[in-house]
Design a protein around this motif. Structure first.
Motif, PDB file in Angstrom:
ATOM      1  N   LEU A  44      83.492 -14.719  19.884  1.00  0.00           N
ATOM      2  CA  LEU A  44      84.268 -14.852  21.122  1.00  0.00           C
ATOM      3  C   LEU A  44      84.993 -13.562  21.445  1.00  0.00           C
ATOM      4  O   LEU A  44      85.008 -13.127  22.602  1.00  0.00           O
ATOM      5  CB  LEU A  44      85.267 -16.008  21.005  1.00  0.00           C
ATOM      6  N   TYR A  45      85.593 -12.943  20.444  1.00  0.00           N
ATOM      7  CA  TYR A  45      86.299 -11.681  20.671  1.00  0.00           C
ATOM      8  C   TYR A  45      85.357 -10.635  21.270  1.00  0.00           C
ATOM      9  O   TYR A  45      85.713  -9.926  22.211  1.00  0.00           O
ATOM     10  CB  TYR A  45      86.889 -11.157  19.366  1.00  0.00           C
ATOM     11  N   GLY A  46      84.152 -10.568  20.724  1.00  0.00           N
ATOM     12  CA  GLY A  46      83.194  -9.601  21.227  1.00  0.00           C
ATOM     13  C   GLY A  46      82.851  -9.829  22.689  1.00  0.00           C
ATOM     14  O   GLY A  46      82.733  -8.878  23.464  1.00  0.00           O
ATOM     15  N   ARG A  47      82.729 -11.086  23.071  1.00  0.00           N
ATOM     16  CA  ARG A  47      82.389 -11.389  24.460  1.00  0.00           C
ATOM     17  C   ARG A  47      83.570 -11.149  25.394  1.00  0.00           C
ATOM     18  O   ARG A  47      83.409 -10.670  26.518  1.00  0.00           O
ATOM     19  CB  ARG A  47      81.896 -12.828  24.570  1.00  0.00           C
ATOM     20  N   LEU A  48      84.763 -11.515  24.932  1.00  0.00           N
ATOM     21  CA  LEU A  48      85.955 -11.297  25.759  1.00  0.00           C
ATOM     22  C   LEU A  48      86.174  -9.807  26.015  1.00  0.00           C
ATOM     23  O   LEU A  48      86.550  -9.407  27.127  1.00  0.00           O
ATOM     24  CB  LEU A  48      87.189 -11.882  25.066  1.00  0.00           C
ATOM     25  N   SER A  49      85.951  -8.995  24.997  1.00  0.00           N
ATOM     26  CA  SER A  49      86.205  -7.556  25.116  1.00  0.00           C
ATOM     27  C   SER A  49      85.250  -6.879  26.093  1.00  0.00           C
ATOM     28  O   SER A  49      85.511  -5.762  26.549  1.00  0.00           O
ATOM     29  CB  SER A  49      86.104  -6.888  23.742  1.00  0.00           C
ATOM     30  N   VAL A  71      95.013 -13.722  26.068  1.00  0.00           N
ATOM     31  CA  VAL A  71      94.404 -12.669  26.873  1.00  0.00           C
ATOM     32  C   VAL A  71      95.083 -12.647  28.235  1.00  0.00           C
ATOM     33  O   VAL A  71      95.861 -13.545  28.584  1.00  0.00           O
ATOM     34  CB  VAL A  71      92.880 -12.891  27.045  1.00  0.00           C
ATOM     35  N   PHE A  72      94.771 -11.628  29.011  1.00  0.00           N
ATOM     36  CA  PHE A  72      95.308 -11.525  30.366  1.00  0.00           C
ATOM     37  C   PHE A  72      94.158 -11.282  31.338  1.00  0.00           C
ATOM     38  O   PHE A  72      93.277 -10.458  31.091  1.00  0.00           O
ATOM     39  CB  PHE A  72      96.330 -10.399  30.455  1.00  0.00           C
TER      40      PHE A  72
END
Length: 207
Positions: A44-49, A71-72
């Protein structure tokens, strides 16, 4: 022969003592929606970034979800006057799996309580779902700078939710449920009235 036997015993004992240390220092893997990822910088972190309108990603430790982040998301201050500028709205993402349904929690105020490690939602537990929490504009960390109160309208807050739904819908393709409590419940009702096709189910509490 005796020396060889003693050597084997010592070797076995050494390996047995070392195994917990190796396990402690290794990076455990967590299964999420058919994917394998480490808890630090997971799938998930990879996709959000990689999402252009998402920034300031902060991990939140929790025993309830595979991954959880603050997140923002970049939002328009006003849907009529596009020259009014933009602001950053806080969103809390609690991830169980990309193949799971998602609960959109429409807070009516700030979202500080949603950042606690033990936070969850009744519907999320019933359906083993992800949670996306939308902090209401002009509260806590979702305060525009400079602060022009003319743009704090119900209509603008509903477009905030619509943008959040569209953005995170790129990650979560399953069913969506919107829900809120008290003023957040009112927000859920308004949201369903203006954007009836955004979610599959709307559940409002004490609204």
């Amino acid at each position: 022969m005796k020396r060889f036997f003693k050597f084997c015993c010592v070797a076995v004992l050494a390996m047995a003592c070392a195994t917990p240390l190796l396990a402690q220092n290794s990076v455990p893997m967590t299964r999420m929606g058919g994917n394998m990822s480490a808890p630090q910088g997971g799938v998930l972190y990879g996709r959000l970034s990689k999402m252009p309108n998402i920034s300031k990603i902060r991990k939140i430790e929790t025993p309830r979800f595979a991954e959880k982040y603050e997140v923002f998301i970049e939002q328009e201050l006003d849907q009529v006057n596009k020259n009014a500028g933009k602001f950053l709205q806080r969103v809390i993402v609690c991830h169980r799996g990309f193949d799971r349904p998602t609960v959109l929690v429409t807070e009516g105020y700030e979202a500080n309580r949603n950042t606690s490690p033990g936070y969850t939602d009744e519907l999320a537990e019933l359906f083993n779902a992800n949670i996306v929490v939308a902090e209401y504009r002009y509260f806590a960390k979702s305060m525009p700078e400079p602060c022009n109160w003319d743009y704090l309208t119900v209509e603008n807050s509903l477009y905030d939710l619509h943008n959040i739904r569209q953005t995170f819908g790129e990650l979560y393709k399953g069913k969506w449920i919107s829900t809120g409590i008290s003023k957040g419940g009112q927000t859920t009702m308004f949201y369903r009235a203006i954007f009836p096709n955004d979610v599959d189910i709307s559940v409002f509490y004490v609204a």
